[in-house]
Design a protein around this motif. Structure first.
Motif, PDB file in Angstrom:
ATOM      1  N   ASN A 214       0.850  -1.195   0.000  1.00 45.75           N
ATOM      2  CA  ASN A 214       0.000   0.000   0.000  1.00 45.75           C
ATOM      3  C   ASN A 214       0.884   1.243   0.000  1.00 45.75           C
ATOM      4  OD1 ASN A 214       0.924   0.322   2.630  1.00 45.75           O
ATOM      5  ND2 ASN A 214      -1.002  -0.248   3.608  1.00 45.75           N
ATOM      6  N   ARG A 215       0.257   2.417   0.085  1.00 46.19           N
ATOM      7  CA  ARG A 215       1.007   3.676  -0.035  1.00 46.19           C
ATOM      8  C   ARG A 215       2.029   3.878   1.076  1.00 46.19           C
ATOM      9  NH1 ARG A 215      -3.724   7.973  -0.824  1.00 46.19           N
ATOM     10  NH2 ARG A 215      -4.935   6.376   0.204  1.00 46.19           N
ATOM     11  N   THR A 216       1.785   3.226   2.210  1.00 50.41           N
ATOM     12  CA  THR A 216       2.714   3.402   3.329  1.00 50.41           C
ATOM     13  C   THR A 216       3.762   2.291   3.384  1.00 50.41           C
ATOM     14  OG1 THR A 216       1.207   2.245   4.822  1.00 50.41           O
ATOM     15  CG2 THR A 216       0.990   4.640   4.689  1.00 50.41           C
ATOM     16  N   GLY A 217       3.750   1.380   2.403  1.00 49.54           N
ATOM     17  CA  GLY A 217       4.805   0.377   2.311  1.00 49.54           C
ATOM     18  C   GLY A 217       4.490  -0.955   2.941  1.00 49.54           C
ATOM     19  N   LYS A 218       3.239  -1.194   3.359  1.00 44.18           N
ATOM     20  CA  LYS A 218       2.878  -2.483   3.959  1.00 44.18           C
ATOM     21  C   LYS A 218       2.367  -3.429   2.874  1.00 44.18           C
ATOM     22  CE  LYS A 218       1.916  -0.521   8.487  1.00 44.18           C
ATOM     23  NZ  LYS A 218       0.910  -0.066   9.443  1.00 44.18           N
ATOM     24  N   VAL A 219       2.797  -4.701   2.964  1.00 43.49           N
ATOM     25  CA  VAL A 219       2.366  -5.704   1.979  1.00 43.49           C
ATOM     26  C   VAL A 219       0.885  -5.993   2.199  1.00 43.49           C
ATOM     27  CG1 VAL A 219       2.718  -8.021   1.065  1.00 43.49           C
ATOM     28  CG2 VAL A 219       4.671  -6.729   1.942  1.00 43.49           C
ATOM     29  N   ILE A 220       0.092  -5.877   1.109  1.00 40.20           N
ATOM     30  CA  ILE A 220      -1.357  -6.089   1.227  1.00 40.20           C
ATOM     31  C   ILE A 220      -1.874  -7.159   0.259  1.00 40.20           C
ATOM     32  CG2 ILE A 220      -1.877  -3.781   2.114  1.00 40.20           C
ATOM     33  CD1 ILE A 220      -2.659  -3.015  -0.806  1.00 40.20           C
ATOM     34  N   ALA A 221      -1.032  -7.617  -0.664  1.00 39.42           N
ATOM     35  CA  ALA A 221      -1.460  -8.606  -1.652  1.00 39.42           C
ATOM     36  C   ALA A 221      -0.234  -9.132  -2.386  1.00 39.42           C
ATOM     37  CB  ALA A 221      -2.453  -7.986  -2.635  1.00 39.42           C
ATOM     38  N   PHE A 222      -0.467 -10.089  -3.286  1.00 40.02           N
ATOM     39  CA  PHE A 222       0.619 -10.641  -4.098  1.00 40.02           C
ATOM     40  C   PHE A 222       0.163 -10.780  -5.546  1.00 40.02           C
ATOM     41  CE2 PHE A 222       1.462 -12.305   0.175  1.00 40.02           C
ATOM     42  CZ  PHE A 222       2.781 -11.882   0.337  1.00 40.02           C
TER      43      PHE A 222
END
Length: 612
Positions: A214-222
């Motif tokens: 996401n915009r803040t750098g957290k993995v949310i999908a692959f």
């Protein structure tokens, strides 16, 4: 950018500002050097060589004298990460473990436990896939494939590329051993249910894995590309509470800094193109990951830059998608350019075939305007070579529909001359045709400003530093007065009593009104806190600029009165100037009696001004 406060209570906003020091917040993105009581650095919001970005710890605000951007720690997070005000406050509150109390007065923790678990599971899954690619026998074929495609170790690490083995339960076992709720993991898109409902299996198998952040750098999908033969060739995580395709852009978290500095975004179709382009030196690239560009995508990007280069595949499908993206991006206020890839290549293939230098020179720097691209596509739809004169007429008619609405006469002339040379048709006849088309267009349009994008003419770019100018006396007086008011409630009370809202500059009158209301609520002087009470982006920048002024802490009533007097004189001066023009007009018309009457009015106004 909207700064709607939503339902976040004021005490939460104040707690966030107390917990997030402006220097600590900015230092994560800008190298700051101490200069007296200020800290300075290169502005992250526009490209500059001489530092004009200034932070003042004392007042907990930042301001750039180059582009005008300014505000407090919340505003900085909003702008640097492309967040709305509520998003920024919530993220910063979570970072500082500040609990929320919603508008109804109900206490709740700032984090959603299921979402937290999903985020943690995605983060660990990304690390697992990356480890399996780099350190196991399972990952060797995938690593060989990536190396053959030109991916370097640096790129593999930077983009955290991984590999999901050709097994059904690698991730299932990994998550189960760490006590994750497998049902929640399935709802979050990491796992899939068995067809017989007896349990769960890995969603990604025998695929090269590209984490999506996401915009803040957290993995949310692959995103997964199959290694061998099979369908589908590409597979994305399903949409979930974390992952919404229409609002997610691949690599935005890493590209933001470069986008801010260049004022430009390069928009690709897929993650492979982004990675290859990054290796080639294009660090401001993002991708829609195969899905169509949406208005939400455009709105997110518009917070970061003014210009987009659309670099889609060179085949018919890619160029058609690029054509469809133009109205969406232009409606968002972008200046749009399109890369024209030859031989039907995609950006990754072009880089592999011709190298990084040619890609940057020919494809990125050589991108064409949206108008030029439309004309190129029109020409493809018409058989021009070897055709008779009659075959040119339909093309010219359609070309006029593209060229005629352009506001700039110079720009129209450039395209008409290119068209003239290309078609071997008289420039004058094309110009006449274009003028006729414009006349017909204007007749069809209603009265008024019919071009909603008239402002988007290239003169309103972020990051264009304004040349310093000497402010008129009344203007300087209004700024000085507001500077004192920001520092001292007593000054604000005095100004409210003796001047009220009679500031000549509309924005300054609005700031004064907000200050009167701010102090009326019993709040103490605090520039950062006051900025968060405003609901207007322009006023926030105005206040940050004024708060940076070198105004002494001590003041005298005489100094305040001098400022107020100068402010009150200005409208009288304006009226005197108008009267003088009226008097000259009367004299020229032979109305000497009228001129004499106006002269006496001028004398009265001058006397009134001297008495102020």
């Amino acid at each position: 950018m909207s700064t709607g406060r939503g339902t976040i209570p004021e005490e939460i906003i104040e707690s966030v500002l107390r917990q997030h020091d402006i220097v600590d917040t900015v230092s994560k993105h800008v190298h700051l050097t101490k200069q007296g009581k200020y800290l300075k650095g290169l502005c992250p919001f526009h490209s500059e060589k001489t530092p004009s970005f200034t932070v003042t710890p004392e007042r907990q605000i930042f301001h750039c004298y180059g582009c005008g951007m300014g505000g407090n720690a919340i505003k900085f997070r909003m702008e640097i990460e492309g967040l709305s005000f509520p998003e920024a406050v919530r993220i910063m509150a979570e970072d500082a473990n500040i609990p929320f109390k919603d508008a109804a007065g109900t206490d709740h923790t700032p984090r959603n436990p299921e979402l937290d678990a999903l985020l943690q599971a995605h983060e660990w899954s990304a690390k697992l896939y990356h480890f399996l690619l780099k350190n196991t026998e399972h990952g060797k074929p995938a690593m060989e494939y990536l190396k053959a495609r030109g991916f370097t170790d640096k790129a593999i690490d930077q983009f955290q590329i991984g590999y999901a083995p050709a097994r059904w339960d690698t991730l299932v076992q990994f998550l189960d051993k760490r006590s994750f709720d497998l049902g929640a993991m399935e709802r979050g898109g990491l796992l899939a249910s068995r067809q017989d409902g007896s349990g769960y299996v890995d969603r990604f198998r025998d695929r090269i894995i590209f984490p999506i952040h996401n915009r803040t750098g957290k993995v949310i999908a692959f995103a997964g590309r199959i290694l061998g033969e099979g369908q589908p060739k590409y597979l994305n995580s399903p949409e979930s509470k974390l992952f919404i395709k229409s609002r997610t852009l691949y690599n935005l978290h890493q590209a933001k800094s470069s986008i801010r500095k260049t004022g430009q975004i390069v928009l690709f179709e897929g993650y492979g193109d982004v990675i290859s382009a990054s290796e080639a030196g294009v660090h401001n690239g993002v991708a829609t990951m195969g899905t169509a560009l949406t208005e939400s995508h455009a709105a997110i990007l518009r917070n970061l830059a003014d210009e987009v280069i659309v670099c889609y595949d060179g085949d018919n499908a890619g160029q058609a998608a690029a054509l469809k993206s133009i109205p969406i991006l232009e409606a968002a206020g972008f200046q749009v350019k399109i890369s024209v890839l030859s031989e039907g290549l995609d950006p990754d293939e072009f880089i592999q075939k011709y190298g990084a230098e040619r890609f940057i020179r020919q494809i990125i720097e050589g991108s064409v305007s949206s108008t030029k691209f439309r004309l190129i596509n029109l020409k493809k739809n018409h058989i021009m070579l070897g055709a008779g004169e009659d075959a040119k007429v339909p093309f010219i008619k359609e070309a006029m529909e593209v060229i005629a609405p352009i506001e700039s006469p110079t720009e129209r002339e450039i395209y008409l001359k290119e068209l003239s040379a290309d078609l071997k048709v008289s420039f004058e006849s094309l110009k006449q045709e274009c003028n006729q088309f414009r006349t017909d267009l204007q007749k069809k349009q209603q009265d008024g400003d019919n071009n909603p994008k008239r402002w988007n003419n290239g003169r309103h770019k972020k990051g264009q530093a304004q040349a310093p100018v000497l402010l008129p006396a009344y203007h300087a007086a209004e700024r000085r007065l507001l500077s004192f008011m920001l520092q001292d409630e007593e000054v604000a009370a005095y100004v409210n009593q003796h001047l009220g809202d009679s500031f000549n500059i509309e924005d300054y009158a609005a700031v004064a009104a907000y200050l009167y209301a701010y102090y009326a609520q019993g709040k103490s002087p605090d520039a950062s806190r006051f900025i968060s009470s405003l609901h207007d982006d322009r006023l926030e920048k105005t206040v940050s600029s004024i708060a940076m002024m070198e105004t002494p802490q001590e003041w005298t009533v005489q100094e305040l009165d001098d400022c107020i007097r100068e402010i009150r004189k200005y409208p009288i001066r304006q009226e005197i100037e108008q009267k003088k023009e009226q008097m000259i007009s009367a004299e020229r018309a032979g109305d000497f009696m009228g001129a004499a009457q106006i002269a006496s009015e001028i004398i009265a106004l001058e006397r009134q001004m001297n008495e102020k």
